[in-house]
Design a protein around this motif. Structure first.
Motif, PDB file in Angstrom:
ATOM      1  N   SER A 134      -4.507 -20.297  -6.838  1.00  0.00           N
ATOM      2  CA  SER A 134      -3.313 -19.731  -6.672  1.00  0.00           C
ATOM      3  C   SER A 134      -2.351 -20.980  -6.267  1.00  0.00           C
ATOM      4  CB  SER A 134      -3.260 -18.702  -5.327  1.00  0.00           C
ATOM      5  OG  SER A 134      -3.258 -19.445  -4.212  1.00  0.00           O
ATOM      6  N   ALA A 135      -0.916 -20.287  -6.496  1.00  0.00           N
ATOM      7  CA  ALA A 135       0.068 -21.377  -6.339  1.00  0.00           C
ATOM      8  C   ALA A 135       1.231 -20.558  -5.608  1.00  0.00           C
ATOM      9  CB  ALA A 135       0.470 -22.163  -7.520  1.00  0.00           C
ATOM     10  N   ASP A 136       1.876 -21.360  -4.809  1.00  0.00           N
ATOM     11  CA  ASP A 136       3.050 -20.928  -4.341  1.00  0.00           C
ATOM     12  C   ASP A 136       4.414 -21.461  -4.970  1.00  0.00           C
ATOM     13  OD1 ASP A 136       1.955 -19.436  -2.462  1.00  0.00           O
ATOM     14  OD2 ASP A 136       2.650 -20.590  -0.636  1.00  0.00           O
ATOM     15  N   ILE A 137       5.291 -20.756  -5.512  1.00  0.00           N
ATOM     16  CA  ILE A 137       6.134 -21.174  -6.455  1.00  0.00           C
ATOM     17  C   ILE A 137       7.620 -20.719  -6.168  1.00  0.00           C
ATOM     18  CG2 ILE A 137       5.601 -19.545  -8.439  1.00  0.00           C
ATOM     19  CD1 ILE A 137       6.451 -21.556 -10.417  1.00  0.00           C
ATOM     20  N   VAL A 138       8.676 -21.662  -6.242  1.00  0.00           N
ATOM     21  CA  VAL A 138      10.026 -21.216  -5.713  1.00  0.00           C
ATOM     22  C   VAL A 138      10.754 -21.156  -7.402  1.00  0.00           C
ATOM     23  CG1 VAL A 138      12.318 -21.785  -4.947  1.00  0.00           C
ATOM     24  CG2 VAL A 138      10.310 -22.397  -3.713  1.00  0.00           C
ATOM     25  N   THR A 139      10.977 -19.899  -7.764  1.00  0.00           N
ATOM     26  CA  THR A 139      11.547 -19.693  -9.098  1.00  0.00           C
ATOM     27  C   THR A 139      13.248 -20.215  -9.103  1.00  0.00           C
ATOM     28  OG1 THR A 139      11.829 -17.424  -8.383  1.00  0.00           O
ATOM     29  CG2 THR A 139       9.579 -18.037  -9.653  1.00  0.00           C
ATOM     30  N   ALA A 140      13.573 -19.887 -10.361  1.00  0.00           N
ATOM     31  CA  ALA A 140      15.093 -20.287 -10.298  1.00  0.00           C
ATOM     32  C   ALA A 140      16.048 -19.649  -9.329  1.00  0.00           C
ATOM     33  CB  ALA A 140      15.534 -20.288 -11.864  1.00  0.00           C
ATOM     34  N   ASP A 141      15.656 -18.292  -9.144  1.00  0.00           N
ATOM     35  CA  ASP A 141      16.421 -17.451  -8.445  1.00  0.00           C
ATOM     36  C   ASP A 141      16.335 -17.890  -6.769  1.00  0.00           C
ATOM     37  OD1 ASP A 141      14.328 -16.507  -8.049  1.00  0.00           O
ATOM     38  OD2 ASP A 141      14.801 -14.497  -8.603  1.00  0.00           O
TER      39      ASP A 141
ATOM     40  N   PRO B  84      -0.089 -12.669 -13.146  1.00  0.00           N
ATOM     41  CA  PRO B  84      -0.914 -13.237 -13.879  1.00  0.00           C
ATOM     42  C   PRO B  84      -0.322 -14.123 -15.224  1.00  0.00           C
ATOM     43  CG  PRO B  84      -1.089 -10.851 -14.141  1.00  0.00           C
ATOM     44  CD  PRO B  84      -0.197 -10.874 -13.040  1.00  0.00           C
ATOM     45  N   ASP B  85       0.586 -13.708 -15.665  1.00  0.00           N
ATOM     46  CA  ASP B  85       1.154 -14.434 -16.882  1.00  0.00           C
ATOM     47  C   ASP B  85       1.617 -15.727 -16.435  1.00  0.00           C
ATOM     48  OD1 ASP B  85       0.471 -12.513 -18.756  1.00  0.00           O
ATOM     49  OD2 ASP B  85       2.350 -11.636 -19.039  1.00  0.00           O
TER      50      ASP B  85
END
Ligand code: FAD
Length: 474
Positions: free
Chosen positions: A176-183, A195-196
């Protein structure tokens, strides 16, 4: 602090008032570094000494909250953004000129769960740092062969290493990964959550947001049997033919690299570096033909730790200072014709620091379904890199030209595929597609198509990260 001139996403200049910059600095737990500040020059330094860019702002993030603040600040002011993990990418994409650099390198916590055999690692770690923590429990997951390479960029592009024959690529070990998206929202992505996006992160590079931490599967590893055999360059053809056959017949536990290079004493040499990850006695048997062949001028193969194994190449690739240019492709065959082309050109290295490397992708890494991750180049084949390194900046044009000519001569023998993490700065869409093959269209769609509605802000997709630097589609 004064008003600051910054570059926005459309390339135009804009001025950020002092009070705005100060407010951003105050919102961070880590430091905001601007030109002239202590630590600014060290933070903008990357592995490739050719890269000398000056971000207007460097957010030295202390944790995910700082990453969220930085992404939101960049979005609010429309700033050009780059993201730095280990700073090892040849392109220097981690550093932007005049924009906001989100520097993850202060984020270095690791938590190993020896019972569940997982490790949660922050995105500023290098492989040397990560290996030290996991090896305290006798565990490891596939990582890069040089200790100073960042876990982040390497994992996001795929991740070849000494363990990939036995345990798959770095991205295959990602749970798994924690990700900060563009918003500016933090998502946890895994096989069950988004999953995508999780598919895209495993090989798709830094296109989808800023990953703050990675959760890896870890495996019992070590001690290992590893080292190198050294032969004179005049025997390079025999050595590389042997290397080719050795790779074709090696078990999953063995991964072998080849190199044409110059020794510390200035002698042209052909080298095979091999590591057996498993029972030492079985390793001795599997290494026997390699050690006998020649015989070599030198043989350093011996039981060693996994941490030490991952420093074998460090001296050849020191961090920063040195000018670098490289080109790379995959080769499905190491036929005599391509070997001949490479050996004759390697006799004319312009610098004793330059080299040609082969890294054999096989075993577990080659058995993963090519649709399972964005890294879809799952053939048994060799990644090869022609790497020029020099110190005199006045000589740069000659080294760049020599490297391009080498690569152009070899290209007719190549598979038409390339490892995304080894693309150089000038590669166009054709080569980026070659890094993804069939997965390219899916990656473009994933980057451009809105995510689930609850993760959209103002109708803008949370994963459409055009301003964020990174190799890959779009
Ligand atoms: C000496 C050397 C040895 C290498 N050895 C190997 C090897 O053994 N195996 C292998 O597979 N590759 C290897 N590589 C290639 C390596 O995988 C890439 O250079 C990789 O990009 C390095 O990651 P980094 O975090 O150090 O780089 P950076 O330059 O910091 O980042 C690379 C790219 O990823 C983006 N990025 C970084 N962190 C994040 C993040 N947290 N979230 C989103 N995007 C991010 C950056 O913006 C940049 O575009 C090697 C490279 C070098 C120079």
């Amino acid at each position: 602090m004064t008003d600051l001139r910054v570059i926005s996403t459309d390339g135009s200049d804009k001025i950020l008032e002092e009070v705005v910059v100060q407010g951003f600095a105050d919102s961070l737990r880590g430091r905001l570094a601007c030109p002239g500040d202590d630590g600014y020059d060290a933070a903008r330094k990357v592995w490739n000494g050719m890269i000398d860019r000056h971000p207007a702002l460097i957010a030295r993030c202390a944790g995910p909250a700082d990453v969220i603040a930085a992404v939101r600040f960049a979005r609010e002011h429309g700033l050009l953004v780059s993201v730095k993990g280990g700073g090892h990418n040849i392109t220097g994409n981690a550093v932007c000129e005049g924009g906001l650099m989100i520097d993850l390198s202060p984020m270095k916590s690791v938590r190993v769960d020896p019972v569940g055999r997982t490790a949660r690692a922050e995105a500023g770690l290098t492989w040397g740092e990560y290996n030290r923590e996991t090896q305290a429990f006798g565990l490891a997951s596939t990582g890069g062969v040089v200790a100073t390479t960042g876990i982040a960029g390497l994992t996001l592009g795929g991740g070849l290493g000494w363990l990939h024959g036995k345990h798959g690529l770095s991205c295959d070990n990602l749970l798994s990964a924690d990700i900060v998206t563009a918003d500016g929202q933090l998502l946890t992505v895994s096989a069950n959550q988004h999953p995508d996006l999780f598919w895209g992160l495993r090989g798709g590079g830094g296109n989808f947001g800023v990953v703050t931490s990675f959760e890896y599967q870890v495996h019992p590893v070590g001690p290992v049997l590893a080292g190198m055999v050294v032969h004179p360059m005049k025997r390079a053809m025999e050595v590389l033919r042997f290397y080719r056959d050795f790779c074709r017949n090696c078990p999953d536990e063995m991964v072998a690299a080849g190199a044409l290079m110059t020794s510390a004493d200035g002698d042209p040499i052909a080298v095979i570096v091999a590591a057996y990850i498993g029972d030492l006695a079985a390793g001795e048997k599997a290494m026997a033909s390699l050690r006998k062949f020649g015989p070599p001028l030198a043989d350093t193969i011996a039981p060693t730790s996994y941490v030490a194994l991952n420093t074998l190449f460090d001296a050849a690739f020191p961090y920063g200072g040195v000018q670098r240019y490289w080109k790379s492709s995959f080769l499905k065959e190491l036929g005599d014709d391509v070997l001949d082309t490479m050996i004759s050109r390697s006799a004319k290295f312009l610098s004793p620091m330059s080299n040609v490397l082969f890294f054999h992708l096989h075993g577990a890494a080659a058995r993963v379904d090519r649709d399972a991750t964005a890294f879809g180049l799952r053939d048994d084949q060799w990644d090869y890199d022609v790497i020029s390194q020099w110190t005199d900046t006045a000589e740069s044009a000659g080294h760049v030209q020599w490297t391009r000519e080498f690569w152009t001569a070899v290209e007719p023998f190549a598979s038409g595929q390339v490892y995304v993490n080894h693309l150089d700065a000038e590669e166009g869409t054709t080569r980026i597609k070659a890094a993804y093959s069939h997965g390219y269209e899916k990656l473009v769609a994933l980057k451009n198509v809105p995510d689930e509605p609850e993760h959209q802000t103002d109708g803008v997709s949370s994963i459409s990260l055009a301003p964020l630097a990174g190799r890959g589609p779009g």
